[in-house]
Design a protein around this motif. Structure first.
Motif, PDB file in Angstrom:
ATOM      1  N   LYS A  48      41.248   4.401  19.913  1.00 66.50           N
ATOM      2  CA  LYS A  48      40.991   3.588  18.533  1.00 66.50           C
ATOM      3  C   LYS A  48      40.812   4.473  17.430  1.00 66.50           C
ATOM      4  O   LYS A  48      41.582   3.849  16.438  1.00 66.50           O
ATOM      5  CB  LYS A  48      39.743   2.584  19.032  1.00 66.50           C
ATOM      6  N   VAL A  49      39.964   5.241  17.299  1.00 62.78           N
ATOM      7  CA  VAL A  49      39.905   5.879  15.925  1.00 62.78           C
ATOM      8  C   VAL A  49      41.102   6.780  15.623  1.00 62.78           C
ATOM      9  O   VAL A  49      41.517   6.848  14.571  1.00 62.78           O
ATOM     10  CB  VAL A  49      38.653   7.025  16.147  1.00 62.78           C
ATOM     11  N   ALA A  50      41.843   7.209  16.679  1.00 61.62           N
ATOM     12  CA  ALA A  50      42.959   7.935  16.447  1.00 61.62           C
ATOM     13  C   ALA A  50      43.850   6.816  15.825  1.00 61.62           C
ATOM     14  O   ALA A  50      44.819   7.275  14.921  1.00 61.62           O
ATOM     15  CB  ALA A  50      43.597   8.623  17.532  1.00 61.62           C
ATOM     16  N   ARG A  51      44.204   5.581  16.219  1.00 63.04           N
ATOM     17  CA  ARG A  51      45.047   4.785  15.736  1.00 63.04           C
ATOM     18  C   ARG A  51      44.687   4.186  14.510  1.00 63.04           C
ATOM     19  O   ARG A  51      45.760   4.197  13.527  1.00 63.04           O
ATOM     20  CB  ARG A  51      45.219   3.542  16.902  1.00 63.04           C
ATOM     21  N   THR A 110      45.109  -1.257  13.987  1.00 64.45           N
ATOM     22  CA  THR A 110      43.571  -1.437  13.627  1.00 64.45           C
ATOM     23  C   THR A 110      42.811  -2.016  14.926  1.00 64.45           C
ATOM     24  O   THR A 110      41.260  -1.824  14.624  1.00 64.45           O
ATOM     25  CB  THR A 110      43.433  -2.182  12.433  1.00 64.45           C
ATOM     26  N   GLY A 111      43.255  -2.652  15.453  1.00 64.23           N
ATOM     27  CA  GLY A 111      42.438  -3.046  16.702  1.00 64.23           C
ATOM     28  C   GLY A 111      42.108  -4.530  16.768  1.00 64.23           C
ATOM     29  O   GLY A 111      41.421  -5.238  17.380  1.00 64.23           O
ATOM     30  N   ALA A 112      42.729  -5.075  15.442  1.00 60.46           N
ATOM     31  CA  ALA A 112      42.302  -6.447  15.183  1.00 60.46           C
ATOM     32  C   ALA A 112      43.067  -7.522  16.157  1.00 60.46           C
ATOM     33  O   ALA A 112      43.868  -7.410  16.547  1.00 60.46           O
ATOM     34  CB  ALA A 112      42.852  -6.578  13.584  1.00 60.46           C
ATOM     35  N   ALA A 113      42.124  -8.525  16.387  1.00 64.00           N
ATOM     36  CA  ALA A 113      42.570  -9.430  17.248  1.00 64.00           C
ATOM     37  C   ALA A 113      43.944 -10.205  16.633  1.00 64.00           C
ATOM     38  O   ALA A 113      44.004 -10.611  15.620  1.00 64.00           O
ATOM     39  CB  ALA A 113      41.528 -10.522  17.657  1.00 64.00           C
ATOM     40  N   PRO A 114      44.719 -10.153  17.625  1.00 62.91           N
ATOM     41  CA  PRO A 114      46.137 -10.771  17.339  1.00 62.91           C
ATOM     42  C   PRO A 114      46.142 -11.971  16.649  1.00 62.91           C
ATOM     43  O   PRO A 114      46.568 -12.499  15.708  1.00 62.91           O
ATOM     44  CB  PRO A 114      46.933 -10.913  18.602  1.00 62.91           C
ATOM     45  N   ALA A 124      37.523   1.556   9.954  1.00 66.69           N
ATOM     46  CA  ALA A 124      36.410   0.368  10.577  1.00 66.69           C
ATOM     47  C   ALA A 124      36.411  -0.675   9.431  1.00 66.69           C
ATOM     48  O   ALA A 124      36.554  -1.784   9.618  1.00 66.69           O
ATOM     49  CB  ALA A 124      35.521   0.825  10.840  1.00 66.69           C
ATOM     50  N   VAL A 125      36.399  -0.247   8.247  1.00 66.66           N
ATOM     51  CA  VAL A 125      36.500  -1.078   7.051  1.00 66.66           C
ATOM     52  C   VAL A 125      37.904  -1.846   6.875  1.00 66.66           C
ATOM     53  O   VAL A 125      37.632  -3.129   6.753  1.00 66.66           O
ATOM     54  CB  VAL A 125      36.479  -0.214   5.790  1.00 66.66           C
ATOM     55  N   LEU A 126      39.086  -1.237   7.275  1.00 70.07           N
ATOM     56  CA  LEU A 126      40.462  -1.947   7.600  1.00 70.07           C
ATOM     57  C   LEU A 126      40.191  -2.972   8.625  1.00 70.07           C
ATOM     58  O   LEU A 126      40.821  -3.961   8.381  1.00 70.07           O
ATOM     59  CB  LEU A 126      41.403  -0.963   7.486  1.00 70.07           C
TER      60      LEU A 126
END
Length: 418
Positions: free
Chosen positions: A4-7, A78-82, A173-175
């Protein structure tokens, strides 16, 4: 480092790459007018160039088409929920402004992290190797070449790499937290999305009802006809074999018709077929064949009243056919061979459908067969503004449905019995 951090780090680097055209435009055009010949080697000019590039980013991001690519990147990296992000271009002023703020945040943080990603690792590697490899006389770095400080440089190199990873993780994480706020759907878009989902669920529910009513009725009839045919074929030759042949013919006809209806329903799932409701005939045109199939399965049906062709609205006519079909399927399933009385009554404002059958040992209901058929009947009636009730009544199992018509009354025909 986690995936996740890498993405998120990659997302920031992409933001830095997107910033470069603005950065170079400001550096070569605007600062040239101010008399700064090389902004890359002048730290104040470099910071000024970066600061002036961000408003230009905001202006270009006000274009409605700027939001979809930003949403695609945010969803993937970013891993945000779709569901937390909007679909399609930004349509309102507020949505365009939020998109512009997102671009400024993404490209701003991305420019800082991307620049640090390019500059910090080479310098950290030099610090790690300094106790072994001395820099040349033309090295741009002022580094210790002797003394205790020389052996502390590897620690400093590792600290720099850790700091870079921490900054990238924090910025990512901010993004990720800002994405739903700046790229999320507006209240109007949330309402439209909810309406689309409701429409999709309505289509799915209708498909489920069509499959249940059409295929379920056909399979019930086929099972009873096949059982009767097998018993007759196992018995002595004679008239029973002729009746078994009729039952097998009825099975063939029912299966062929059901395959056509099922193909129409599945065509909707393939997005290449008609409305699933078109697979069902109207009550007036389809009732005689439905009665013939039901009677061929061994169920004695008496009809009182019958709809005249072309007098019911098409949706009502079609749904009324499905209701009668489900009622007869229940009769075949739960009390095969028992007589059924079907009463159809039309007044100026409503159509009444009533099926009555002597109570079987185990009356149909939610505990028998899951209750999906009766629930589908109730749902059809409710969608048409009517009502449906089912249960024991004076020694019979009764299904009664009332549907509003809003048309002129139809004369009642006489009794038909076979």
């Amino acid at each position: 480092m986690t995936a996740k951090v890498a993405r998120r780090w990659l997302h920031l680097v992409v933001g830095g790459a997107l910033l470069m055209p603005y950065f170079l435009f400001v550096g070569t055009v605007v600062l040239a007018l101010l008399g700064v010949p090389d902004f890359f080697t002048d730290p104040p000019a470099l910071v000024l160039t970066f600061a002036l590039a961000l408003p230009l980013v905001a202006v270009t991001a006000l274009v409605p088409a700027a939001r979809p690519p930003a949403v695609a990147l945010a969803r993937g990296l970013t891993g945000a929920a779709p569901d937390a992000l909007a679909d399609g271009p930004a349509r309102g002023r507020v949505d365009r402004s939020r998109t512009a703020c997102w671009y400024v945040l993404h490209l701003g943080l991305g420019g800082v992290v991307a620049g640090a990603t390019l500059a910090v690792p080479p310098f950290a590697v030099l610090l790690l190797a300094l106790p072994v490899v001395r820099p040349g006389p033309r090295s741009p770095y002022t580094l210790p070449t002797a003394g205790p400080a020389l052996y502390l440089t590897p620690i400093a190199g590792l600290a720099l790499l850790a700091a870079l990873a921490g900054v990238a993780a924090g910025a990512g994480a901010v993004l990720a937290r800002a994405a739903p706020v700046l790229l999320g759907p507006s209240p109007r878009e949330r309402l439209e999305r909810a309406e689309r989902r409701a429409a999709e669920l309505a289509v799915r529910n209708r498909l489920a009802r069509e499959v249940h009513d059409s295929v379920g009725h056909a399979l019930s009839a086929i099972a009873l006809q096949a059982t009767a045919a097998r018993r007759l074929l196992d018995g002595p030759a004679g008239g029973g074999r002729a009746f078994a042949g009729e039952a097998l013919s009825a099975i063939e006809e029912t299966a062929r018709r059901t395959v056509g209806e099922l193909d129409a329903v599945l065509g909707v799932l393939r997005e290449s077929g008609p409305d699933p409701g078109t697979a069902a005939p109207g009550l007036a045109e389809g009732l005689p064949a439905l009665l013939d199939r039901t009677r061929a399965a061994g169920c004695r049906v008496t009809v009182r009243g019958a709809p005249l062709p072309g007098v019911l609205p098409r949706p009502l006519d079609r749904e009324a056919y499905r209701i009668v079909q489900e009622g007869l399927a229940n009769a075949l399933k739960h009390a095969p061979g028992a007589p059924v009385l079907l009463r159809l009554e039309r007044t100026a404002s409503r159509l009444s459908v009533r099926l009555a059958q002597p109570l079987p040992p185990a009356p149909p209901g939610p505990s028998d067969g899951g209750g999906r058929g009766l629930a589908g009947v109730a749902e059809r009636a409710r969608l048409l503004g009517g009502s449906a009730t089912a249960g024991p009544c004076e020694g019979d199992w009764v299904l009664e449905v009332t549907l509003p018509t809003g048309a002129a009354p139809v004369p009642r025909t006489g009794e038909e019995t076979r």
